[in-house]
Write an enzyme that holds these catalytic residues in place. Structure first.
Site, PDB file in Angstrom:
ATOM      1  N   ARG A   1     -88.117  66.695 -74.956  1.00 51.74           N
ATOM      2  CA  ARG A   1     -87.000  65.993 -75.787  1.00 51.74           C
ATOM      3  C   ARG A   1     -86.800  64.623 -75.403  1.00 51.74           C
ATOM      4  O   ARG A   1     -86.488  64.414 -74.242  1.00 51.74           O
ATOM      5  CB  ARG A   1     -85.715  67.058 -75.887  1.00 51.74           C
TER       6      ARG A   1
ATOM      7  N   GLU B   1     -85.652  59.249 -82.038  1.00 55.54           N
ATOM      8  CA  GLU B   1     -86.832  59.302 -82.766  1.00 55.54           C
ATOM      9  C   GLU B   1     -86.467  59.101 -84.236  1.00 55.54           C
ATOM     10  O   GLU B   1     -85.438  59.590 -84.714  1.00 55.54           O
ATOM     11  CB  GLU B   1     -87.557  60.508 -82.558  1.00 55.54           C
TER      12      GLU B   1
ATOM     13  N   HIS C   1     -94.140  63.138 -81.519  1.00 53.01           N
ATOM     14  CA  HIS C   1     -93.565  64.504 -81.219  1.00 53.01           C
ATOM     15  C   HIS C   1     -94.570  65.437 -81.784  1.00 53.01           C
ATOM     16  O   HIS C   1     -94.153  66.199 -82.925  1.00 53.01           O
ATOM     17  CB  HIS C   1     -92.298  64.282 -81.897  1.00 53.01           C
TER      18      HIS C   1
HETATM   19  C1  DGY Z   1     -89.641  72.482 -80.627  1.00 48.95           C
HETATM   20  O1  DGY Z   1     -90.320  73.749 -80.971  1.00 48.95           O
HETATM   21  O2  DGY Z   1     -88.660  72.366 -79.962  1.00 48.95           O
HETATM   22  C2  DGY Z   1     -90.696  71.361 -80.873  1.00 48.95           C
HETATM   23  O3  DGY Z   1     -90.073  70.005 -80.107  1.00 48.95           O
HETATM   24  C3  DGY Z   1     -90.632  71.079 -82.198  1.00 48.95           C
HETATM   25  O4  DGY Z   1     -91.832  70.580 -82.752  1.00 48.95           O
END
Ligand code: DGY
Length: 326
Positions: free
Chosen positions: A242, A271, A289
């Site tokens: 993240r 983002e 992502h």
């Molecule tokens: C998640 O599942 O947390 C991913 O980042 C989404 O693509």
């Protein structure tokens, strides 16, 4: 079941036809198949009369949104990460919250590896040069990279995805070290061939530092200027978890001045508006992502979210309930 009695759900972003077909068998569905993210006020208006919400990391589910949806009973995130949802606020209102763990582990681990290999071997940088016509022929010292095989892989965050990344390292005969809030079971350490070390030991020893912990107030800017200083100058940082766990401004500076060798990033602060400093650097591989973005995995995530939502709204126990207290 009579349509009038079906629970009403909102699906905030485009999903697969099979996901909608499944949902429509159980619910009356309002689907945003245009895929334009709702602004917060528009989301509040769209969810106002809904019993269920199927959402993504681009939707913020907080106390204000919940207050705008008095009938809401369940929120199903199409993601394993759920930092976009205020789970305590859901619990306080008796709203079930769910995520999609498990189904995306291997695809996300593959992407972390793609970033490791791509950064170590400068794949996107040299591809840009080939396309620009700069390749005039083979040279011994041309665009030298670093080896992944036999290097030390350091994983911070040893949940399911971290473990899947570690297991892949055996083919590359790497030494694997990890740091996690809690040490994992000895049997899992053996399967991953991974040794537990402190956070600072990991930063000091790893050739590849891979971040795979959840994002929350405790992990905000876990990697900043001070931590980048503790890494080897030859090290490569991979963030496939993240944005926000890394201080992007500090990382741009570290990549610019050679504090570390490179970075492979799938996620960013704010983002999709990433720090413009990244765009000027050749020693960073940038991905939008896409960690879980294979057709099979995204379909599995959407279906699991739909199953969570239907279970929650039809009196069952959703398989991935985040707030069992509800
Ligand atoms: C998640 O599942 O947390 C991913 O980042 C989404 O693509």
């Amino acid at each position: 079941m009579n349509a009038a009695h079906k629970p009403r759900v909102l699906v905030t972003r485009e999903v697969f036809d099979e996901t909608l077909d499944y949902l429509r068998r159980h619910c009356e569905v309002l689907a945003n198949q245009d895929d334009v993210p709702y602004a917060p006020e528009a989301l509040a208006a769209a969810v106002a009369d809904r019993d269920g919400l199927m959402c993504c990391l681009t939707d913020r589910v907080d106390a204000a949104l919940l207050a705008a949806a008095p009938n809401l009973k369940a929120v199903a995130n199409i993601a394993v990460g759920y930092n976009n949802i205020d789970v305590p606020a859901c619990t306080a209102r008796g709203v079930m919250a769910t995520n999609t763990p498990g189904v995306l582990d291997d695809s996300t681990a593959d992407l972390a590896w793609a970033l490791m290999l791509g950064t170590a071997r400068r794949i996107t940088e040299v591809e840009r040069r080939v396309r620009a016509g700069e390749w005039t022929g083979w040279q011994l010292k041309q665009w030298l990279g670093v080896d992944v095989h036999h290097a030390t892989l350091g994983i911070i965050g040893m949940g399911r995805i971290g473990q899947a990344i570690a297991r892949r390292a055996s083919g590359f005969e790497m030494k694997v070290i990890y740091h996690n809030r809690n040490r994992i079971a000895p049997e899992l350490e053996r399967r991953c061939n991974a040794a537990y070390v402190s956070f600072d030991e990991l930063l000091a020893q790893a050739d590849f530092v891979v971040l795979q912990m959840p994002y929350n107030p405790q992990t905000h800017h876990l990697i900043g200027a001070a931590q980048l200083e503790k890494m080897k100058r030859s090290a490569i940082l991979i963030n496939s978890t993240r944005g926000g766990v890394v201080d992007d401004a500090a990382l741009v500076q570290a990549l610019r001045d050679g504090t570390i060798r490179g970075a492979g990033l799938d996620v960013f602060e704010n983002e999709p508006k990433l720090n413009p400093g990244f765009l000027k650097l050749d020693n960073v591989v940038l991905a939008p992502h896409i960690g879980s973005s294979t057709e099979a995995t995204r379909k599995a995530m959407a279906m699991l979210a739909a199953q969570n939502l239907v279970a929650a709204l039809t009196g069952g126990k959703p398989p991935n309930l985040l707030n069992p207290g509800v």
